[in-house]
Scaffold this motif. Structure first.
Motif, mmCIF file in Angstrom:
data_model
loop_
_atom_site.group_PDB
_atom_site.id
_atom_site.type_symbol
_atom_site.label_atom_id
_atom_site.label_comp_id
_atom_site.label_asym_id
_atom_site.label_seq_id
_atom_site.Cartn_x
_atom_site.Cartn_y
_atom_site.Cartn_z
ATOM 1 N N ASP A 1 0.754 -1.282 -0.093
ATOM 2 C CA ASP A 1 0.104 0.100 0.031
ATOM 3 C C ASP A 1 0.763 1.197 -0.038
ATOM 4 O OD1 ASP A 1 -2.080 -1.478 -0.017
ATOM 5 O OD2 ASP A 1 -3.064 -1.039 1.928
ATOM 6 N N GLY A 2 0.456 2.367 -0.899
ATOM 7 C CA GLY A 2 1.144 3.396 -0.922
ATOM 8 C C GLY A 2 1.314 3.831 -2.386
ATOM 9 N N THR A 3 2.272 4.721 -2.638
ATOM 10 C CA THR A 3 2.527 5.272 -4.033
ATOM 11 C C THR A 3 3.953 4.822 -4.470
ATOM 12 O OG1 THR A 3 1.063 7.460 -3.725
ATOM 13 C CG2 THR A 3 2.833 7.389 -5.412
ATOM 14 N N TRP A 4 3.975 4.446 -5.416
ATOM 15 C CA TRP A 4 5.157 3.873 -6.104
ATOM 16 C C TRP A 4 5.411 4.553 -7.446
ATOM 17 C CZ3 TRP A 4 7.631 -0.441 -4.154
ATOM 18 C CH2 TRP A 4 7.113 -1.133 -3.190
ATOM 19 N N THR A 5 6.819 5.034 -7.640
ATOM 20 C CA THR A 5 7.310 5.611 -8.783
ATOM 21 C C THR A 5 8.140 4.768 -9.784
ATOM 22 O OG1 THR A 5 7.389 7.578 -7.289
ATOM 23 C CG2 THR A 5 8.617 7.872 -9.282
ATOM 24 N N VAL B 1 -1.192 1.681 -4.648
ATOM 25 C CA VAL B 1 -1.802 0.520 -4.212
ATOM 26 C C VAL B 1 -2.567 0.891 -2.960
ATOM 27 C CG1 VAL B 1 -1.285 -1.855 -3.186
ATOM 28 C CG2 VAL B 1 0.049 -0.965 -5.288
ATOM 29 N N GLU B 2 -3.958 0.444 -2.718
ATOM 30 C CA GLU B 2 -4.688 0.651 -1.636
ATOM 31 C C GLU B 2 -5.320 -0.754 -1.235
ATOM 32 O OE1 GLU B 2 -7.483 3.836 -2.349
ATOM 33 O OE2 GLU B 2 -5.851 5.129 -2.620
ATOM 34 N N THR C 1 -4.855 0.733 -7.261
ATOM 35 C CA THR C 1 -6.201 1.371 -7.660
ATOM 36 C C THR C 1 -5.923 2.621 -8.633
ATOM 37 O OG1 THR C 1 -5.419 2.828 -5.882
ATOM 38 C CG2 THR C 1 -7.103 1.092 -5.243
ATOM 39 N N SER C 2 -4.693 2.886 -9.075
ATOM 40 C CA SER C 2 -4.577 3.711 -9.855
ATOM 41 C C SER C 2 -3.232 3.779 -10.643
ATOM 42 C CB SER C 2 -4.809 5.310 -9.582
ATOM 43 O OG SER C 2 -3.713 5.686 -8.481
ATOM 44 N N GLY C 3 -2.979 4.279 -11.866
ATOM 45 C CA GLY C 3 -1.409 4.050 -12.404
ATOM 46 C C GLY C 3 -1.356 4.868 -13.617
ATOM 47 N N GLU C 4 -0.246 5.446 -13.892
ATOM 48 C CA GLU C 4 -0.040 6.270 -15.058
ATOM 49 C C GLU C 4 1.216 6.169 -15.605
ATOM 50 O OE1 GLU C 4 -2.416 9.979 -15.807
ATOM 51 O OE2 GLU C 4 -0.445 10.778 -15.568
ATOM 52 N N LEU D 1 0.903 7.315 -23.283
ATOM 53 C CA LEU D 1 0.328 7.439 -22.151
ATOM 54 C C LEU D 1 -0.587 6.307 -21.737
ATOM 55 C CD1 LEU D 1 -0.049 8.792 -19.403
ATOM 56 C CD2 LEU D 1 -1.921 9.825 -20.356
ATOM 57 N N PHE D 2 -0.285 5.360 -20.920
ATOM 58 C CA PHE D 2 -1.027 4.131 -20.491
ATOM 59 C C PHE D 2 -1.678 4.752 -19.179
ATOM 60 C CE2 PHE D 2 -1.773 0.449 -17.992
ATOM 61 C CZ PHE D 2 -2.822 -0.283 -18.810
ATOM 62 N N THR D 3 -2.780 4.619 -18.984
ATOM 63 C CA THR D 3 -3.637 4.805 -17.567
ATOM 64 C C THR D 3 -4.467 3.755 -16.980
ATOM 65 O OG1 THR D 3 -3.734 7.267 -18.014
ATOM 66 C CG2 THR D 3 -5.193 6.556 -16.473
ATOM 67 N N VAL D 4 -4.237 3.307 -15.933
ATOM 68 C CA VAL D 4 -5.276 2.217 -15.423
ATOM 69 C C VAL D 4 -6.444 2.687 -15.166
ATOM 70 C CG1 VAL D 4 -5.538 0.463 -13.382
ATOM 71 C CG2 VAL D 4 -3.202 0.862 -14.535
#
Length: 223
Positions: A58-62, A97-98, A103-106, A139-142
Motif C-alpha cells: 500500500d502506498g505510492t510507487w514511482t 496501491v490501496e 487502484t491507479s497508475g499512469e 500514455l497508459f492509464t489504469v
C-alpha cells in the motif's frame, strides 16, 4: 487522407535506405542482422519473487531508473521475415496501491527517444509515423482497480492507451514480482495501427504488419 499520404511519403524517405542496405548485403543476411538486433520481450527478473503480502505494498510507487518501453513489429523485407523492436528508457509515472489493490497508475513514454539499430528507420518512425513534434509522448492509464493476489505473478490491467493523439481502451497483460525493496512490472499491449491513425507502410520491398505490440518493463520504488 493527408495524414496517410504523409506517412507513406515518410516511408519512402526512410525505408528506401533500408531496402538499399538489403540489396547490398543480401535480404537473408540483412534479416539475420535485424533479427539478432531485436530486443527480447520484457521478462521478470530472475531475482523476482511472487508478491507475498499485497497489502504491504500500500502506498505510492514511482517509476525508477531501469525502466524501459517500446514497440515490437513484424515486417517482410524482400521476402524475409524481420522482427523490429524500438526501446527507450525515458519512462515516467506513478502507481498507487490501496488495501492490496492497484487502484491507479499512469505511465508516460517519451516517444521521440525510442530508437532501433537503424537511424533511417528511427527518423521515419519519429517524423512521418508518430509525428513526435505534435505527439511527443504515449500514455497508459489504469482505469479500474485491480486486486493483487498473494502468490500471483500475472494480472490483467484494464486501461487506456494514448498513442499518436488517439486514446483507446485496452487490457495490458502484465506480470508483477517483488525485486528487493521494489516491484517490477512487465506488460504487453497489442495494438492495431489503424486504431491510432497510423498507416503501416507497404512499399513493395518491405511490408509491415498492421498489428504490433507496446512493451513495457517498469522498476517501481516507493515514493
Amino acid at each position: 487522407m493527408r495524414s496517410r499520404t504523409k506517412v507513406l511519403v515518410g516511408a519512402g524517405a526512410g525505408l528506401v535506405l533500408l531496402g538499399g542496405a538489403a540489396v547490398l548485403v543480401g535480404p537473408g543476411l540483412y534479416a539475420d542482422h535485424a533479427n539478432r538486433a531485436a530486443a527480447e520481450p520484457p521478462t521478470l527478473s530472475t531475482s523476482g519473487a511472487p508478491l507475498a503480502d499485497p497489502a504491504g505494498l500500500d502506498g505510492t510507487w514511482t517509476v525508477a531508473p531501469g525502466s524501459e518501453a517500446g514497440y515490437r513489429v513484424h515486417e517482410v523485407l524482400r521476402g524475409e521475415d524481420v522482427t523490429v523492436t524500438g526501446r527507450t528508457d525515458q519512462v515516467t509515472g506513478t502507481v498507487t496501491v490501496e488495501d492490496g489493490a492497484l487502484t491507479s497508475g499512469e505511465v508516460t513514454v517519451d516517444v521521440a527517444s525510442i530508437h532501433t539499430d537503424e537511424p533511417p528507420r528511427d527518423a521515419y518512425f519519429r517524423g512521418s509515423v508518430m509525428e513526435v513534434g505534435t505527439f511527443p509522448t504515449a500514455l497508459f492509464t489504469v482505469t479500474e482497480p485491480v486486486p493483487l493476489a498473494a502468490g500471483a505473478t500475472e494480472v490483467d490491467l484494464p486501461g487506456e492507451l494514448t498513442v499518436h493523439g488517439v486514446t483507446r481502451d485496452v487490457v495490458a497483460a502484465a506480470q508483477v514480482a517483488a525485486v528487493g525493496e521494489g516491484v517490477q512490472v512487465v506488460a504487453e499491449v497489442p495494438v492495431t495501427f489503424a486504431d491510432y491513425d497510423i498507416a503501416a507502410p507497404s512499399l513493395g520491398f518491405v511490408r509491415v504488419d498492421h498489428d504490433g505490440a507496446v512493451e513495457i518493463s517498469l522498476a517501481l520504488e516507493r515514493s
